[in-house]
Design a protein around this motif. Structure first.
Motif, mmCIF file in Angstrom:
data_model
loop_
_atom_site.group_PDB
_atom_site.id
_atom_site.type_symbol
_atom_site.label_atom_id
_atom_site.label_comp_id
_atom_site.label_asym_id
_atom_site.label_seq_id
_atom_site.Cartn_x
_atom_site.Cartn_y
_atom_site.Cartn_z
ATOM 1 N N UNK A 83 3.800 -6.868 -7.160
ATOM 2 C CA UNK A 83 2.615 -7.660 -7.527
ATOM 3 C C UNK A 83 1.839 -8.177 -6.325
ATOM 4 N N UNK A 84 2.512 -8.418 -5.208
ATOM 5 C CA UNK A 84 1.825 -8.916 -4.023
ATOM 6 C C UNK A 84 1.082 -7.854 -3.246
ATOM 7 N N UNK A 85 1.240 -6.590 -3.611
ATOM 8 C CA UNK A 85 0.529 -5.511 -2.916
ATOM 9 C C UNK A 85 -0.881 -5.402 -3.493
ATOM 10 N N UNK A 86 -1.840 -5.842 -2.706
ATOM 11 C CA UNK A 86 -3.212 -5.896 -3.205
ATOM 12 C C UNK A 86 -3.762 -4.511 -3.530
ATOM 13 N N UNK A 87 -3.367 -3.521 -2.735
ATOM 14 C CA UNK A 87 -3.859 -2.161 -2.925
ATOM 15 C C UNK A 87 -2.882 -1.197 -2.272
ATOM 16 N N UNK A 88 -3.232 0.096 -2.289
ATOM 17 C CA UNK A 88 -2.322 1.102 -1.750
ATOM 18 C C UNK A 88 -2.127 0.939 -0.251
ATOM 19 N N UNK A 89 -3.156 0.448 0.453
ATOM 20 C CA UNK A 89 -3.043 0.246 1.903
ATOM 21 C C UNK A 89 -2.040 -0.870 2.206
ATOM 22 N N UNK A 90 -2.135 -1.955 1.453
ATOM 23 C CA UNK A 90 -1.208 -3.072 1.618
ATOM 24 C C UNK A 90 0.216 -2.646 1.304
ATOM 25 N N UNK A 91 0.357 -1.889 0.248
ATOM 26 C CA UNK A 91 1.662 -1.368 -0.171
ATOM 27 C C UNK A 91 2.317 -0.573 0.955
ATOM 28 N N UNK A 92 1.559 0.324 1.540
ATOM 29 C CA UNK A 92 2.129 1.169 2.588
ATOM 30 C C UNK A 92 2.414 0.394 3.863
ATOM 31 N N UNK A 93 1.564 -0.562 4.200
ATOM 32 C CA UNK A 93 1.844 -1.342 5.410
ATOM 33 C C UNK A 93 3.111 -2.173 5.229
ATOM 34 N N UNK A 94 3.293 -2.712 4.027
ATOM 35 C CA UNK A 94 4.528 -3.471 3.772
ATOM 36 C C UNK A 94 5.751 -2.585 3.999
ATOM 37 N N UNK A 95 5.730 -1.385 3.441
ATOM 38 C CA UNK A 95 6.862 -0.479 3.601
ATOM 39 C C UNK A 95 7.043 -0.062 5.062
ATOM 40 N N UNK A 96 5.928 0.117 5.773
ATOM 41 C CA UNK A 96 6.006 0.537 7.164
ATOM 42 C C UNK A 96 6.615 -0.551 8.035
#
Length: 487
Positions: A83-96
């Motif tokens: 839910x905290x991943x605003x978009x796909x870019x945020x999602x990937x940076x979190x994982x990275x």
């Protein structure tokens, strides 16, 4: 206040966004389908940062390996947006960052979500145009196969939905196929026009680090970078034109759908729907409904609306990027998802249509469709067409008054109509002859229909070769899932 855990912005704010803002700002779950495209851009950008000495060769290699593993994990479902991943870019940076620690945060240097989202959309659409083309080709090839079986089958051609002249059923079906072939040609033209990479435009002014966008464009299979960084992030004609092509395709499918509905009706009875591509009624046991044609006809309106919607969104938007542009994906994904449903079903309908050739042939001359043959015969006798038209019209009126068709005329009837008519005219009042006379290129003569189908088959083969070619190169390769790696 409720603050997301992984914002890419916020240090200059004293508090986090409100729940209402977070809910409004968060990308819909369907937008996360662009994960492969986003990771492809990240790989290309990592190589740019290595060229700019922001990343060492070792750091770049670790970054690329981590991006590959992230793609495999997302593809397999092992990693999913939170839910905290605003978009796909945020999602990937979190994982990275989870994978690489502080090194993961280096990838953001010299890029913006503005050029990322523009790049993601282009990569997605270039791939999707090819995938949709393959699906359209199944419809085109089904039409061509039916046309080949019915190159000599008679039917009445229509103008104004009134009987006009006899034509070959195969010729009529190929008219629909030719229209859809132009839709594919539009995809090919569109792809050539937009084979430019937005990556490196950053927010709008270009990047202080990603300064060799020619190389990152090559990485992702583009012909080169966009010529103007502001245009790269601000323009969405790439989307609008794609939606025009799909809307036009929807219109072409809808026109054939309308005819299928009419032809399958009891009043026409020209075609029978296969049981596996039709439905029944919950109350009327006898019904056999052309639902696929009707749904296609209805969904084409939605596709037209999506085109209109994006144009309305763009019409008063100042340069450069504005958040309004995120609406492009909502319209795109709905249209693409509809076509993914429509095209396979529609190809099945066309492939399994059963035509009542006897009824079509019987209807071909009805409604005085051979009146032009009478006029043309008179012209060959040296009579000006204006006068021939009048004589042929008088023949129609004579038959109407007596409840008969032109082919019912006898030699005894002709002098009562006009002295110019001799018994020799009776030989031209024939649907088969009417077809054979139209032997010019593009005409309905069976020999020309067969030639048309042969040329069309070659066109389909060329279009298929284009669609099968990978537009995005190695950067958008399909990474193996974790299960595949472990195997």
């Amino acid at each position: 206040m409720s603050e997301p855990t992984n914002l890419l912005w916020g240090a200059r704010f004293a508090s986090g966004p409100s729940v209402e803002l977070s809910n409004l700002s968060r990308a819909p779950s369907s937008f996360f389908r662009l994960f492969r495209e986003d990771l492809a851009g990240s790989r290309a950008h990592a190589r740019e940062l290595e060229r700019a000495a922001v990343l060492t060769a070792d750091e770049c290699a670790r970054m690329l390996d981590a991006l590959d593993r992230i793609e495999a994990d997302v593809a397999s479902g092992d990693e999913q947006p939170q839910p905290g991943d605003e978009d796909v870019h945020t999602f990937h940076e979190r994982l990275l960052v989870q994978t690489l620690g502080t090194l993961g945060g280096k990838l953001r240097a010299g890029r913006s979500r503005n050029d990322q989202t523009a790049n993601n959309t282009r990569l997605y659409l270039r791939s999707t145009a090819r995938r949709l083309t393959l699906a359209v080709l199944t419809v085109q090839e089904a039409l061509a196969a039916q046309a080949a079986r019915h190159a000599e089958t008679l039917m009445p051609g229509f103008t104004h939905l009134q009987p006009a002249q006899p034509v070959a059923l195969g010729h009529h079906l190929m008219a629909h196929a030719q229209a859809m072939s132009r839709d594919v040609a539009r995809f090919i033209d569109w792809d050539a026009r937009f084979a430019q990479s937005p990556l490196g435009a950053a927010a709008l002014a270009g990047s202080a680090f990603a300064r060799t966008p020619e190389l990152s464009a090559q990485d992702m299979g583009y012909g080169g970078p966009c010529e103007n960084s502001i245009d790269a992030v601000a323009s969405r004609d790439v989307v609008a034109e794609f939606l025009f092509i799909t809307a036009m395709l929807g219109v072409n499918l809808s026109r054939l759908s309308e005819e299928i509905c009419i032809w399958a009706s009891r009043q026409f009875g020209w075609v029978k729907l296969h049981d596996s591509y039709s439905t029944g009624s919950s109350i009327m046991p006898q019904k056999k409904n052309p639902d696929i044609a009707e749904l296609t006809r209805g969904m084409s309106g939605t596709m037209i609306g999506n085109l209109t919607g994006i144009l309305a969104t763009l019409k008063a938007m100042p340069l450069a990027y504005n958040r309004d542009l995120a609406e492009d994906k909502r319209a795109l994904f709905q249209t693409v998802d509809l076509l993914d449903l429509i095209l396979p079903a529609f190809a099945g309908v066309v492939r399994t249509l059963g035509f009542d050739t006897d009824r079509l042939a019987a209807d071909a001359p009805r409604g005085f469709t051979l009146a032009t043959e009478v006029a043309d015969w008179l012209v060959r006798q040296g009579i000006p067409f204006a006068q021939a038209h009048e004589v042929s019209g008088a023949s129609v009126r004579y038959c109407e008054e007596r409840g008969m068709e032109l082919q019912d005329l006898t030699a005894a009837d002709l002098p009562q109509i006009d002295a110019a008519l001799t018994p020799a005219v009776l030989a031209v009042i024939s649907p088969d002859r009417a077809l054979a006379e139209r032997w010019g290129k593009g005409g309905t003569a069976p020999v020309r229909v067969r030639e048309q189908i042969a040329a069309f088959t070659e066109t389909c083969a060329r279009q298929r070769r284009w669609a099968m070619a990978e537009p995005t190169g190695a950067a958008l390769r399909r990474s193996p899932s974790r299960a595949e790696v472990l195997a």
